[in-house]
Write an enzyme that holds these catalytic residues in place. Structure first.
Site, PDB file in Angstrom:
ATOM      1  N   HIS A 109       0.884  -1.174   0.000  1.00  0.00           N
ATOM      2  CA  HIS A 109       0.000   0.000   0.000  1.00  0.00           C
ATOM      3  C   HIS A 109       0.923   1.227   0.000  1.00  0.00           C
ATOM      4  O   HIS A 109       2.031   1.159   0.551  1.00  0.00           O
ATOM      5  CB  HIS A 109      -0.824  -0.055   1.296  1.00  0.00           C
ATOM      6  CG  HIS A 109      -1.889   0.979   1.446  1.00  0.00           C
ATOM      7  ND1 HIS A 109      -1.621   2.277   1.796  1.00  0.00           N
ATOM      8  CD2 HIS A 109      -3.237   0.894   1.322  1.00  0.00           C
ATOM      9  CE1 HIS A 109      -2.759   2.954   1.879  1.00  0.00           C
ATOM     10  NE2 HIS A 109      -3.755   2.131   1.599  1.00  0.00           N
TER      11      HIS A 109
ATOM     12  N   ASP B  48       2.901  -4.613   8.187  1.00  0.00           N
ATOM     13  CA  ASP B  48       1.751  -3.748   7.945  1.00  0.00           C
ATOM     14  C   ASP B  48       0.506  -4.621   8.127  1.00  0.00           C
ATOM     15  O   ASP B  48       0.128  -5.381   7.245  1.00  0.00           O
ATOM     16  CB  ASP B  48       1.834  -3.189   6.513  1.00  0.00           C
ATOM     17  CG  ASP B  48       0.560  -2.411   6.141  1.00  0.00           C
ATOM     18  OD1 ASP B  48      -0.368  -2.360   6.962  1.00  0.00           O
ATOM     19  OD2 ASP B  48       0.527  -1.872   5.016  1.00  0.00           O
TER      20      ASP B  48
ATOM     21  N   GLN C 146      -4.741  -4.917   7.369  1.00  0.00           N
ATOM     22  CA  GLN C 146      -5.820  -5.793   6.913  1.00  0.00           C
ATOM     23  C   GLN C 146      -5.858  -7.126   7.663  1.00  0.00           C
ATOM     24  O   GLN C 146      -6.678  -7.982   7.343  1.00  0.00           O
ATOM     25  CB  GLN C 146      -5.692  -6.059   5.397  1.00  0.00           C
ATOM     26  CG  GLN C 146      -5.791  -4.813   4.537  1.00  0.00           C
ATOM     27  CD  GLN C 146      -7.173  -4.145   4.619  1.00  0.00           C
ATOM     28  OE1 GLN C 146      -8.150  -4.718   5.075  1.00  0.00           O
ATOM     29  NE2 GLN C 146      -7.240  -2.895   4.167  1.00  0.00           N
TER      30      GLN C 146
ATOM     31  N   LYS D 208     -10.503   0.305  10.984  1.00  0.00           N
ATOM     32  CA  LYS D 208     -10.784  -0.851  10.124  1.00  0.00           C
ATOM     33  C   LYS D 208     -11.263  -2.043  10.951  1.00  0.00           C
ATOM     34  O   LYS D 208     -11.399  -3.151  10.447  1.00  0.00           O
ATOM     35  CB  LYS D 208      -9.531  -1.256   9.336  1.00  0.00           C
ATOM     36  CG  LYS D 208      -9.099  -0.229   8.293  1.00  0.00           C
ATOM     37  CD  LYS D 208      -7.898  -0.741   7.535  1.00  0.00           C
ATOM     38  CE  LYS D 208      -7.197   0.331   6.728  1.00  0.00           C
ATOM     39  NZ  LYS D 208      -7.927   0.775   5.546  1.00  0.00           N
TER      40      LYS D 208
ATOM     41  N   CYS E 207      -4.832   2.597  -3.469  1.00  0.00           N
ATOM     42  CA  CYS E 207      -3.567   3.080  -2.891  1.00  0.00           C
ATOM     43  C   CYS E 207      -2.441   2.087  -3.141  1.00  0.00           C
ATOM     44  O   CYS E 207      -1.584   1.853  -2.264  1.00  0.00           O
ATOM     45  CB  CYS E 207      -3.699   3.350  -1.389  1.00  0.00           C
ATOM     46  SG  CYS E 207      -4.871   4.622  -1.010  1.00  0.00           S
TER      47      CYS E 207
HETATM   48  C1  LIG Z   1      -2.472  -2.798   3.666  1.00  0.00           C
HETATM   49  C2  LIG Z   1      -2.743  -1.390   4.122  1.00  0.00           C
HETATM   50  N1  LIG Z   1      -1.734  -0.674   4.642  1.00  0.00           N
HETATM   51  C3  LIG Z   1      -1.911   0.590   5.078  1.00  0.00           C
HETATM   52  C4  LIG Z   1      -3.137   1.200   4.984  1.00  0.00           C
HETATM   53  C5  LIG Z   1      -3.301   2.597   5.468  1.00  0.00           C
HETATM   54  O1  LIG Z   1      -4.170   2.559   6.581  1.00  0.00           O
HETATM   55  P1  LIG Z   1      -4.737   3.870   7.257  1.00  0.00           P
HETATM   56  O2  LIG Z   1      -5.722   4.434   6.322  1.00  0.00           O
HETATM   57  O3  LIG Z   1      -5.348   3.352   8.539  1.00  0.00           O
HETATM   58  O4  LIG Z   1      -3.592   4.767   7.522  1.00  0.00           O
HETATM   59  C6  LIG Z   1      -4.210   0.513   4.422  1.00  0.00           C
HETATM   60  C7  LIG Z   1      -5.518   1.161   4.240  1.00  0.00           C
HETATM   61  O5  LIG Z   1      -6.361   0.722   3.499  1.00  0.00           O
HETATM   62  C8  LIG Z   1      -4.008  -0.832   3.992  1.00  0.00           C
HETATM   63  O6  LIG Z   1      -4.986  -1.542   3.458  1.00  0.00           O
END
Ligand SMILES: Cc1ncc(COP(=O)(O)O)c(C=O)c1O
Length: 420
Positions: free
Chosen positions: A129, A206, A209, A232, A377
């Site tokens: 992401h 990370d 998800q 989330k 993203c």
């Molecule tokens: C795999 C992953 N990493 C990072 C993020 C960024 O998360 P946040 O919007 O909570 O900063 C997301 C958001 O969809 C994501 O799916």
């Protein structure tokens, strides 16, 4: 088997009662079908009540006033810290509250500024992401470090053989998603961590998800850092967490400086507060943190194994229904290797026309169905997969098979409009 499924359907219907928003009508009195859970989830009444109680009865700053409200607010905030750290198997000092996943990832990237030198290597994956790519690009620009990428097996799973090759003794930090927000692929997180440790590298997971959707135990993974978002996982916007092993957080420089994160200050210098407060500079999002604690309690009552079972049940069903449609391409691995995320495109059928995901989601929206369309993203991943964008449906504990059926019926309409 079907008895078990009935009981999952019953549980789903029971949970739905807790989510006021699922009762609202949208777009000409259609019932809302919310399939954009990978972006953010809806909030149950238990979480809304916890936030409302804080603002109605307790609102005060934490760790400051010697008065009843401040003491109560501090107790609620710290107990939210405790349940959330227990939830991922961390110690109290090892969990920092953040505003989202991105902040947690940036805290780690920033902390490595004074630990990397020219020629050191950072290893990421092709699934990143933007939030787990851009901070490390900046880190590399500033330090002269080099970024390398773990390749994928046909854009389904991260390739362990590739990880074995790209992670070397020059690697200082390895980071990857526990679950891809585009393809749903669940990474072999323990194996990747082991490879990194064999070369003395630190690991940042990370977990945006994964923490909301499956049991995650940071001690079992053995990673140094792990970032996730509260919003989330049923908690309010502006809530999230960063786990770090205690000794790693002690070593890491804070991203933000100011009130609350200090132990003592002179006109010349300052020393840092104990963990986790060293990383929570200024007034924190107290209501958000308390809401996150309430969300964790809600998920604990269900049990994370059951959360995963429900999502697998829905994903498996949706994948089977999508496989019946010859004009649909589904991206990523089979249901057993993914979480509740399905990216797809309408690009086959009689005339083989590619229907842009924005058109797909506009037609869905007319039926009250909220799906995501775009690059999610993950522009570099889209480019590597040679697709401009995808549509994405993503599930949580309150989604039903009937909602999936309605979505599939609407895809039939999309196909008829564009491609017959
Ligand atoms: C795999 C992953 N990493 C990072 C993020 C960024 O998360 P946040 O919007 O909570 O900063 C997301 C958001 O969809 C994501 O799916």
């Amino acid at each position: 088997m079907s008895e078990q499924y009935n009981s999952l359907d019953e549980s789903i219907n029971k949970y739905r009662e807790d989510f006021p928003i699922l009762k609202r009508k949208i777009r000409d009195n259609k019932t809302l079908v919310y399939l954009d859970n990978a972006a953010t989830t809806q909030k149950p009444i238990q979480v809304i009540d916890a936030i409302s109680n804080y603002y109605s009865n307790v609102n005060s700053n934490v760790h400051r006033g010697i008065h009843a409200l401040s003491e109560e607010a501090s107790e609620l905030y710290e107990s939210a810290h405790q349940v959330t750290s227990d939830f991922i198997g961390a110690g109290f000092k090892e969990l920092i509250f953040t505003k989202n996943t991105t902040e947690g990832l940036n805290i780690v990237a920033n902390g490595f500024l004074d630990r990397l030198h020219k020629g050191d290597e950072i290893v990421l994956s092709r699934f990143e992401h933007h939030s787990n790519l851009v901070p490390f690009q900046q880190l590399a620009h500033k330090t002269g470090a080099i970024i390398k990428f773990i390749e994928t097996e046909n854009y389904e799973m991260l390739d362990l053989a590739s990880a074995e090759k790209v992670i070397t003794d020059k690697t200082k930090l390895v980071s990857f998603p526990h679950m891809s927000n585009v393809l749903g692929s669940i990474s072999p997180v323990k194996e990747l961590t082991k490879i990194a440790h064999e070369h003395g590298a630190s690991v940042l997971v990370d977990a945006a998800q994964s923490v909301p959707h499956m049991k995650v135990d940071v001690k079992d993974i053995d990673c140094e850092f792990l970032a996730f978002a509260g919003h989330k996982m049923l908690a309010p916007m502006g809530s999230g967490g960063l786990y770090g092993k205690e000794e790693e957080l002690e070593k890491l420089s804070p991203l933000l400086f100011g009130g609350d994160m200090i132990r003592s200050v002179s006109f010349e210098d300052a020393t840092w507060n104990e963990l986790p407060w060293k990383f929570e500079a200024g007034t924190p999002n107290v209501g958000g943190g308390i809401g996150l604690g309430a969300a964790v309690e809600y998920l604990n009552d269900i049990g994370m194994d059951k959360v995963r079972k429900i999502e697998h049940y829905l994903t498996d069903y949706a994948m089977k229904r999508l496989a019946e449609l010859d004009y649909i391409t589904v991206y990523g691995p089979p249901a057993d290797q993914r979480g509740g995320v399905i990216s797809f495109n309408v690009n086959g059928g009689k005339n083989g026309i590619f229907v842009h995901p924005h058109d797909v989601s506009t037609i869905m929206d007319e039926e009250g169905i909220a799906i995501r369309a775009g690059h999610h993203c993950a522009q570099p991943l889209m480019e590597a997969m040679c697709v401009p964008a995808t549509s994405r449906m993503s599930f949580y504990i309150y989604n039903t098979k009937e909602e999936i059926d309605l979505t599939i019926d609407t895809l039939e309409s999309v196909q008829k409009i564009f491609n017959s």
